[in-house]
Every structure is written in C-alpha cells, then in structure tokens.
Design a protein around this motif. Sequence first.
Motif, mmCIF file in Angstrom:
data_model
loop_
_atom_site.group_PDB
_atom_site.id
_atom_site.type_symbol
_atom_site.label_atom_id
_atom_site.label_comp_id
_atom_site.label_asym_id
_atom_site.label_seq_id
_atom_site.Cartn_x
_atom_site.Cartn_y
_atom_site.Cartn_z
ATOM 1 N N PRO A 197 0.675 -1.282 0.070
ATOM 2 C CA PRO A 197 -0.320 0.186 -0.205
ATOM 3 C C PRO A 197 0.616 1.760 -0.389
ATOM 4 N N GLY A 198 0.006 2.513 -1.078
ATOM 5 C CA GLY A 198 1.239 3.515 -1.331
ATOM 6 C C GLY A 198 2.154 3.386 -1.981
ATOM 7 N N TYR A 199 2.519 2.498 -2.548
ATOM 8 C CA TYR A 199 3.577 2.346 -3.825
ATOM 9 C C TYR A 199 2.419 2.872 -4.761
ATOM 10 N N LYS A 200 3.506 3.003 -5.984
ATOM 11 C CA LYS A 200 2.771 3.326 -7.370
ATOM 12 C C LYS A 200 2.634 1.078 -8.096
ATOM 13 N N ALA A 201 1.123 0.955 -8.692
ATOM 14 C CA ALA A 201 0.893 0.183 -9.389
ATOM 15 C C ALA A 201 0.873 0.075 -10.672
ATOM 16 N N ASP A 202 2.351 -0.225 -10.593
ATOM 17 C CA ASP A 202 3.279 -1.015 -11.774
ATOM 18 C C ASP A 202 4.001 -2.519 -11.079
ATOM 19 N N PHE A 203 3.213 -3.638 -11.650
ATOM 20 C CA PHE A 203 3.561 -4.405 -11.296
ATOM 21 C C PHE A 203 3.711 -5.823 -12.474
ATOM 22 N N VAL A 204 4.098 -6.727 -12.351
ATOM 23 C CA VAL A 204 4.567 -8.220 -13.806
ATOM 24 C C VAL A 204 3.395 -8.903 -13.553
ATOM 25 N N LEU A 205 2.912 -9.897 -14.635
ATOM 26 C CA LEU A 205 2.346 -10.837 -14.136
ATOM 27 C C LEU A 205 3.368 -12.170 -14.629
ATOM 28 N N VAL A 217 9.084 -17.737 -12.637
ATOM 29 C CA VAL A 217 10.253 -16.527 -11.634
ATOM 30 C C VAL A 217 11.369 -16.965 -12.624
ATOM 31 N N ASN A 218 11.451 -18.020 -12.767
ATOM 32 C CA ASN A 218 13.237 -18.989 -13.477
ATOM 33 C C ASN A 218 13.423 -18.263 -14.283
ATOM 34 N N GLU A 219 11.889 -17.646 -15.247
ATOM 35 C CA GLU A 219 11.747 -17.716 -16.677
ATOM 36 C C GLU A 219 12.129 -16.069 -16.902
ATOM 37 N N MET A 220 11.804 -15.202 -16.011
ATOM 38 C CA MET A 220 11.605 -14.226 -15.647
ATOM 39 C C MET A 220 10.583 -13.044 -17.034
ATOM 40 N N ARG A 221 9.326 -14.356 -17.566
ATOM 41 C CA ARG A 221 8.835 -13.985 -19.344
ATOM 42 C C ARG A 221 7.318 -13.018 -18.710
ATOM 43 N N ALA A 222 7.317 -12.051 -19.023
ATOM 44 C CA ALA A 222 6.254 -11.418 -18.390
ATOM 45 C C ALA A 222 4.890 -11.641 -19.337
ATOM 46 N N LYS A 223 4.318 -11.761 -18.261
ATOM 47 C CA LYS A 223 2.721 -12.350 -19.311
ATOM 48 C C LYS A 223 1.675 -11.439 -19.500
ATOM 49 N N ALA A 224 1.785 -10.399 -18.728
ATOM 50 C CA ALA A 224 0.864 -8.896 -18.576
ATOM 51 C C ALA A 224 1.621 -8.434 -17.827
ATOM 52 N N VAL A 225 1.684 -6.318 -18.066
ATOM 53 C CA VAL A 225 3.024 -5.700 -17.289
ATOM 54 C C VAL A 225 1.466 -4.515 -17.256
ATOM 55 N N TRP A 226 1.554 -4.077 -16.011
ATOM 56 C CA TRP A 226 0.506 -2.610 -15.641
ATOM 57 C C TRP A 226 1.175 -1.504 -15.090
ATOM 58 N N LYS A 227 0.812 -0.466 -15.790
ATOM 59 C CA LYS A 227 1.582 0.384 -15.387
ATOM 60 C C LYS A 227 0.743 1.889 -14.042
ATOM 61 N N ASN A 228 0.844 2.004 -13.754
ATOM 62 C CA ASN A 228 -0.088 3.344 -13.419
ATOM 63 C C ASN A 228 -1.608 1.825 -12.698
ATOM 64 N N GLY A 229 -1.161 1.068 -12.727
ATOM 65 C CA GLY A 229 -2.981 0.204 -12.590
ATOM 66 C C GLY A 229 -3.921 -0.290 -13.545
ATOM 67 N N LYS A 264 -3.485 -1.811 -17.987
ATOM 68 C CA LYS A 264 -2.892 -2.724 -18.475
ATOM 69 C C LYS A 264 -2.027 -2.266 -19.568
ATOM 70 N N VAL A 265 -0.707 -2.549 -20.323
ATOM 71 C CA VAL A 265 -0.288 -1.975 -21.223
ATOM 72 C C VAL A 265 0.257 -2.519 -21.809
ATOM 73 N N ALA A 266 0.538 -3.263 -21.812
ATOM 74 C CA ALA A 266 1.370 -4.854 -22.687
ATOM 75 C C ALA A 266 1.172 -6.351 -21.455
#
Length: 580
Positions: free
Chosen positions: A326-334, A338-350, A352-354
């Motif tokens: 809580p209190g941080y930017k809603a920038d997160f990656v699905l 985790v070993n491959e670190m391949r992004a399925k989806a990306v959210w910027k400021n909450g 979904k942009v990719a």
Amino acid sequence: MEKLQQLTQNIKASQGKVEADFILRNAQVADVYTLTWKKADIVVKNGQIVALDRQNRFMAKNEEDAAGQYVIPGLIDGHIHIESSMLTPAEFSRVLVPHGVTTVITDPHEIANVAGAEGIQFMLDDAKKAEMDIFVMLPSSVPGTPFEHAGATLTAADLKPFMNNDNVRGLAEVMDFPAVLNGDASMLEKIILAQQGNLVVDGHCAGLSSTQITGYRAAGIQTDHECVTAEEALDRIEQGMYVLIREGSAAKNLRDLLPAVNTINARRFGFCTDDKYVDELLEEGSINFDVQMAIAEGMEPLQAIQLATINVAECYRLHDRGVLAPGYKADFVLVEDVNEMRAKAVWKNGVKVAENGAMLTARAKLEVPAHIQQSVHLPFVTTDRLAIPFTKGTTANVMEIVPNQLITNHLVMDVPVKDGVFVPSVAQDLLKLAVIERHHHLHTTGLGIVKGFGLQKGAIATTVAHDSHNALVVGTNDEDMVIALNRLQEIQGGFVIVADGQILAEMPLVIGGLMTDATAQDATMQLTNLHNALNELNPHLDFHFLLTFSFVALPVIPALKLTDTGLFDVTTFQHISIEA
C-alpha cells in the motif's frame, strides 16, 4: 485540490469504503523487503496500490484473476543510455515495457554531446510520450574530456535550468576523474548543483584504484556501474557506494560481479544495462534478462528481484515504486515462472499496457527539432586524409580491442610500413582507424592502428562513437574507408559497411547521428543487415562488433583510445604518438 481528492479516495479505498479501480486477484505477490511470497489480491485506486487483500474484502470496477501466478514490482534499470538502443525514448519504452521494465534512469550524454541542452530537452519531451517512467541524469561531462571536440559544452549554468524538472534525478556519470581528483572548479560546481537539489551524483570509476575511489566518495559521488571484478565491487560497497551490475551488448559484467553479492550487502547492489542495441532489447529485454541470468547463476529469485526493483528505487530516491505494498505505484508484472522472468502482462499505474509480449497502446507521434536531424558536417574525404606516416622505423603504439569489453590493451609492436606509411595487414589483423570531427566543420582527424577486429576486407564507418560522436572508421584499405565516410555524410549519420568499393549495408540514424526515426522492428531489420554484412567481412566473428567498435573513441576507459585529436593514453591521460 485534485491531489487532495485523490489522496482522500485512496485512503477510503484502502478501508473498503469506496470502490477500487482495479483488483488483480489470487496473486503470489513478491515482498522485496522480507523476501517472501504472499498470496493476496492487489487493490488499486488512482494508479496506486491501496491494499493487499487476503480476505476478499474489496470490490472494483475491473478485475482480473492471476490464477496463483507470480506478481513482481515493475523492473527498474539503474543506468542506461537510451540513445545506444538507437531508438527515441518513446519507441524505446514500447520495446521494454512488454518485458516488465516500467522505469529507467537514463543519461542522455550521447545526444548532449551532439546537441547540448537542446538534445537533453528533446529527450525529456519525447520521454513524456513514453509508456514507462523515464528519469534523466544530467550529463556531467560534455565533452567527456578536454582532449577531443564534441558538439557542445555544458557547464553548471547550462544544467541549472533542468534542476527543477521533476523527471531529473541528479548528475550523470562523472567520467573525468582527473577533474574530480584535482578539484577542477567547473566539475565540482556541477556536483554541488546536484547536491544542493538533494539529488544523486553518479560515478564512472573504470580502472580507478581504491584510493581514487576514496576521492570520488569525498566529492559525494554515490554510484558506480563500471566494476569488472568482484573485488572492485566490494571496494565500492565498503566505501559507501551503490554498485550497479551491468549487462549490456558490449560490457557483460554480471557473472563476474555476482560473487560479490551476499545476503548482508545485497541492498547496495542493483542492475543496469548501460548500452544495449534494439535487436537484443527486442529479443531479451534488459533488466528482466539480468534477473533471469542472476537466478540461473544461483541467486535466490526474490533476491534478484530485490536488486532489480526496490534497491534501484531507493538509490535514486524514487520512494514511490519498486515495492508491492500500500502507498506504492501500481507498477507490476505477472510472470508464470520466476526462473524464466517472462512477462505475461504488465500494468503501469494500475492499467494493463502490455500482454504476451505486445503493447496494448498506440504509438506516439515523433517530433524532432530540425537542427538535431542535420548534425553531421563532414568534409568530402579523400585517401590523403587517412595516411599514417612513419619517419623513425616500424615500431608503433597499437590499440588492441578486448571483445565484448570497453577496455582496450596498449601494445607496442612492429607494423607493416611501405614507402614511409602504414599499410593495413589482414594477415596480422592490423587495421587502420580514423576519427574525424563532424560537429563544427573543424574536421580534425585522429589516426591509429588497431588489432583484434579480424576484418578480412572492407571498412565500417559510424557516427556512434562514444562520447563525442565524431565520425569513426576502421578498415583494411583506404578506398573503402573513404566510401564509407562520405556515405555517412549523405545519410546524416548512422552505420555504413563497405567492401570492394560497394556499400553492403547501412543504417541511417538521422536524429543526432545516434537514433532512428523508424520503428523498433524496422530498426532491427536494418541491424540484421549490418550484422550479416559484418559476417561477410569477418566470417569468424564471435563478438558484438558494432558496440565494441563504437567505444574505441572513448578516452576515459583504459588503455588506448582514439579521438579526433589523436591517439590517447588513458592511463597517463595524454596524447601519444603512433610511432613508438
């Protein structure tokens, strides 16, 4: 008033009193503080995380189900020159956001060396159109040294107007170490300017001794991204610096530096790219690739994610990101694995942009000042300009490249000389090197001899010649070198490859001779043509030729480099003769 209303809404949303904007349910959330995974719903309001819900208490206008997959904070690149991607900031963001990189710290000293303050302003303006957050470090060394001719000179007074820009985070890599250690007033004024604004001062400590690092720390310099050994990294950490572990196209230091990182000191390390070409960015990404490599080398996944998020955020005092709480930017990656670190989806400021490697938003319109698109001013070159005379014998100071590294070796050896001039030798892998000033019609020309490129024929010319970005050419014969240089002028900068009098491939970089106005995909096709042509010139090529080549003109990294004013010994910080 708008900020007050948003803050009020966020607080109410955190208590479930008003509806959230978005919830990502059933996520395995990375906690980069405790290095644990927590199953929770990520609740977003006004682009900010307002709660991590474990009891299904919240409602939102929009929801998605993570289905138990991993969610990590948006990744942060601690130091990159966007110009080295050959893309504009907005186009650059469209390449990296699908890989999960949502924030970068960039040093625009490449374009600043060409176009000065106007170049910095162009980068800031175009960055506003980017899908990621792009923060700028103001170039500290334009020109990099006083021993070459750049397109501009930036003083503290020139930088001061940018200091109040919210997207400026400090002073970029301080490369001119003699200026720092000798107390040069013009350099110290820039450092003081950043310190007065409570901003960060980046270092550039290639080849510096521990004693010299102490001098950098006494000046208030806080970071280094130039470590090539674990011992160097530990020395910087012990002296209070942050160390940014670099893995780019030419400088690949991650595997050598990882042994320096342990659970006690890990919070003083981050990841950075420095320089990476568009084709590799498209295929691999940047910081996601570093995290994947670190995990493959044995680092615990959450530790690697910590280096790539909160560590860099705290280093650059970006206290609103890098954490899923809580209190941080809603920038997160699905991510599924985790070993491959391949992004399925990306959210910027909450939002979904990719998704699945593709952007979901439209490309922004590119606007470039005309002056920056007409920045190459070379003379019409003839073979006479490229002659290297020998008057004393055949012994020469020769630059030897180190493949995939920025450093070079200084060799003293016999070279082929005929009729009093140097003659390139394919058999001995001794080629001719030239740098010609291209900014102010000075046309000063530095000449040298280089070993290690392995060309069997032809020539390569470019305006991507760090950091002053004069015209740089290497070749097996003068005739092909001349054709390549004259073509550079015609296309207003970029790369040109010539063999047997014919142009094999070229890549125009009309924005300052550094960046393309093409899409990332089109730029990658042009790069592929360059690489194919290079393989024709050197069938045994096993290193990144173009990036290694573009750094042979950088007179701040040991040992020998070539500027438009001559052969430069970085260890003594002075010009030397080609004849030994």
